[in-house]
Design a protein around this motif. Sequence first.
Motif, mmCIF file in Angstrom:
data_model
loop_
_atom_site.group_PDB
_atom_site.id
_atom_site.type_symbol
_atom_site.label_atom_id
_atom_site.label_comp_id
_atom_site.label_asym_id
_atom_site.label_seq_id
_atom_site.Cartn_x
_atom_site.Cartn_y
_atom_site.Cartn_z
ATOM 1 N N ILE A 50 -52.745 21.785 15.159
ATOM 2 C CA ILE A 50 -52.370 23.082 15.087
ATOM 3 C C ILE A 50 -51.560 23.310 13.672
ATOM 4 N N VAL A 51 -50.626 22.446 13.524
ATOM 5 C CA VAL A 51 -49.939 22.554 12.246
ATOM 6 C C VAL A 51 -50.977 22.593 11.093
ATOM 7 N N LYS A 52 -51.629 21.438 10.898
ATOM 8 C CA LYS A 52 -52.603 21.273 9.918
ATOM 9 C C LYS A 52 -53.618 22.723 9.772
ATOM 10 N N ARG A 53 -53.836 23.167 10.795
ATOM 11 C CA ARG A 53 -54.869 24.387 10.716
ATOM 12 C C ARG A 53 -54.001 25.515 10.081
ATOM 13 N N GLU A 54 -52.724 25.781 10.576
ATOM 14 C CA GLU A 54 -51.976 26.866 10.248
ATOM 15 C C GLU A 54 -51.649 26.620 8.640
ATOM 16 N N ILE A 55 -51.181 25.427 8.168
ATOM 17 C CA ILE A 55 -50.911 25.227 6.786
ATOM 18 C C ILE A 55 -52.073 25.609 6.040
ATOM 19 N N SER A 56 -53.328 25.226 6.504
ATOM 20 C CA SER A 56 -54.730 25.286 5.837
ATOM 21 C C SER A 56 -55.010 26.776 5.714
ATOM 22 N N GLU A 57 -54.857 27.599 6.766
ATOM 23 C CA GLU A 57 -55.007 29.054 6.622
ATOM 24 C C GLU A 57 -53.921 29.583 5.645
ATOM 25 N N ASP A 58 -52.747 29.199 5.574
ATOM 26 C CA ASP A 58 -51.694 29.713 4.819
ATOM 27 C C ASP A 58 -51.911 29.747 3.036
ATOM 28 N N LYS A 59 -52.701 28.621 2.853
ATOM 29 C CA LYS A 59 -53.072 28.351 1.582
ATOM 30 C C LYS A 59 -54.051 29.359 1.145
ATOM 31 N N ARG A 60 -55.003 29.935 2.148
ATOM 32 C CA ARG A 60 -56.030 30.717 1.831
ATOM 33 C C ARG A 60 -55.747 32.169 1.246
#
Length: 62
Positions: free
Chosen positions: A52-62
Motif C-alpha cells: 500500500i505504501v509503495k502504491r501511494e508513493i508511486s501515485e504521489d510521484k505522478r
Amino acid sequence: MCVMSRRIQVTFTDEQWKILKRLKGKMGESDADLIRNIVLAWLSEKSIMSTIVKREISEDKR
C-alpha cells in the motif's frame, strides 16, 4: 497532520483468548495494544502494508 482513531469491538472464544493472553507483555501491555500489534504484525508479514505504501508513493510521484 490529523490523527484519526477508530474503536472496534472484537469477540474471541475462551480458547482463542487463552492463546492471545500468552503474548500480553510481549506484544502489548493492554488488550488493545496486544490486538493492534498482532494485526499490524500480520499485515506487515503479508507485505500488505508495504504494498500500500509503495502504491501511494508511486501515485504521489505522478
